[in-house]
Write an enzyme that holds these catalytic residues in place. Structure first.
Site, short mmCIF file in Angstrom:
data_model
loop_
_atom_site.label_atom_id
_atom_site.label_comp_id
_atom_site.label_asym_id
_atom_site.label_seq_id
_atom_site.Cartn_x
_atom_site.Cartn_y
_atom_site.Cartn_z
CB CYS A 179 -4.37 -24.99 -41.76
SG CYS A 179 -3.35 -25.55 -40.38
CG HIS B 165 -1.48 -21.19 -43.15
ND1 HIS B 165 -2.82 -20.92 -42.99
CD2 HIS B 165 -1.14 -22.04 -42.14
CE1 HIS B 165 -3.27 -21.55 -41.92
NE2 HIS B 165 -2.27 -22.25 -41.39
#
Length: 497
Positions: free
Chosen positions: A333, A435
């Site tokens: 991310c 994630h």
């Protein structure tokens, strides 16, 4: 309507989350319908629900301990710090904007409290019991007027309060007595007992202090919980990271780059259960070891600020040298965004600069947009990456990001075929928006065994699987310790059971 009980603390990080989970699990195992609740949470470690809402990780674990799918009503307000003075505000799972502490309380307090009341009333209609967690301390006199997470919630739910202190850090008796002194008379009446948490030592030596505490305050001590090592409970802030990192020498050394706005560090939770992995957080140049087998750039709530943090401390040069040696690097991310060529922010979503030069390790450009992607997702890798064993296989996880990232050169590849790409690679460098990447057992197992073989070590075939099952075993352990060390009969009497 549900009956409620609440855990409040003398400070942050005294163990409210764990004790809330413990009692909720005990009630669940005893056959009751029970749900967790925390009115307002401040955390960078968040979770995406099935319907795309964002909530705090502690309430997710508590929901799992109750046998429930997490819902945003369990944590109606989430504050995600984006700077030292401001936070993104999430209400019932959706962002409503960035606010300073002052503007939040002036402009949003009444609206937010209505959301809290609605969320609690929804849960109270569905469950037998609600176990509530407070936030920080109820005795912060400068914050009391705007504190919706402690006594205001206790009065809303008519919830007796158990006050918790961390005896491992010292000063527990003074903090309990001092907290009681600072509460208003009607607030003191809500406190039904104390729990001293994280105790190590001989309980007999502590008993005189417990007697003193009860005589001084007139409040019973309901239990002394022992320190429980290696708890698999998601941490909500980076204060406690060092307590969860192994300091034992193991075969594989994985470095996780630390920065001030590090987020979603539950991405590395599963490594606690791998028998051969030592996690080391990299805060300084001295922490960046030559013998790292893998380095990870984690998520960030403020990518540009954390990128500048790395540059100011010379950690960018360490990363360049590490990659030059041909060693594996993974960015997740915000870490993916940092690895790219540049970050564009035309609407000033994150800061005051419309364009920032990133590390340039991946040929990618990221553009921040106002709309935030929050969803659980999976993607099928459509081309082999050559190192990380991603060969036309499906990997799953969840997304929480404002950025959209695209290729900007020929040295890097997109490995999936989604409209907004999720997985990028260049040699032994991998970047992804997913994630939970390491929760994919096949990916983690292959990666760790490859790292072992590169060191001349045999692979390990029987590695841990299913983080979900590991967590459930851990919840049972916590409930068992709670039963053994807390006056559960008294708590059940308080609850009217």
């Amino acid at each position: 309507m549900a009956r409620a009980i609440m855990f409040q603390g003398t400070a942050s990080h005294v163990g409210k989350s764990v004790l809330t989970l413990a009692l909720a699990r005990v009630l669940y195992l005893d056959g009751f319908k029970v749900a967790p609740f925390k009115a307002q949470n401040m955390a960078l470690n968040s979770y995406v629900t099935l319907d795309g809402g964002e909530m705090g990780r502690a309430q997710v674990a508590q929901a799992e301990a109750c046998g429930l799918e997490p819902r945003v009503e369990m944590n109606p307000v989430l504050l995600k710090p984006s700077s030292d003075k401001g936070s993104q505000v999430i209400v019932l799972g959706k962002p409503i904007g960035h606010y300073s502490a002052k503007s939040y309380h002036l402009e949003r307090r009444s609206m937010v409290w209505e959301a809290v009341k609605k969320a609690y009333e929804t849960l109270a209609q569905e469950f037998d019991f609600i176990v509530i967690e407070g936030a920080g301390s109820p005795a912060e006199v400068n914050l009391k007027a705007s504190d919706i997470a402690n006594m205001k919630t206790a009065f809303l739910a008519n919830a007796p309060v158990i006050l918790v202190a961390d005896i491992d850090r010292g000063g527990a008796l003074a903090s309990l007595v001092g907290t009681m002194e600072l509460l208003e008379p009607e607030e003191r009446k809500m406190v039904c007992g104390f729990i001293l948490n994280k105790f190590r030592g001989d309980l007999e030596l502590l008993k005189p202090a417990l007697t003193f505490l009860e005589e001084k305050t007139g409040i019973p001590v309901l239990g002394v919980m022992p320190y429980i090592p290696e708890l698999l409970i998601p941490e909500e802030d980076s204060v406690s990271l060092e307590e969860t990192v192994s300091n034992r020498e193991k075969d594989l050394k994985i470095g996780v780059v630390w920065y001030p706005r590090i987020s979603n560090f539950t991405d590395f939770e599963i490594f606690q259960y791998e028998p051969d992995v030592e996690l080391i957080y990299i805060k300084t140049l001295q922490d960046f070891r030559d013998d790292f087998d893998l380095v990870i750039l984690p998520g960030s709530k403020n990518t540009v600020a954390d990128l500048n943090y790395l540059k100011q401390r010379g950690l960018d040069q360490k990363l360049y040298a590490y990659v030059e040696k041909g060693k594996p690097l993974i960015g997740i991310c915000g870490g993916l965004q940092i690895l790219g060529e540049k970050i564009l922010d035309p609407d000033l979503v994150e800061g005051k600069e419309t364009e920032v030069k990133a590390l340039g390790i991946l040929d990618t450009v990221t553009e921040f947009r106002g709309d935030k992607i929050t969803r659980r997702t999976s993607t099928r890798v459509t081309r082999a990456d050559g190192y990380f064993f991603l060969q036309r296989e499906e990997i799953s996880g969840y997304e929480i990001h404002h950025g959209r990232t695209f290729l900007s050169g020929e040295r890097s590849d997109v490995l999936d075929n989604t409209e907004n790409p999720l997985v990028f690679a260049r040699g032994r460098v991998l970047g992804t928006y997913l994630h939970g990447l390491f929760d994919n057992d096949f990916f983690r197992h292959r990666l760790l065994n490859r790292l072992r073989r590169e060191k001349g070590l045999d692979g390990i075939e029987n590695r841990p699987t299913s983080l979900k099952n590991l967590r459930q075993e851990n919840y049972d352990k916590i409930a068992r310790v709670f039963r053994e060390n807390v006056n559960l009969k008294k708590i059940y009497e308080i609850l009217g059971i």
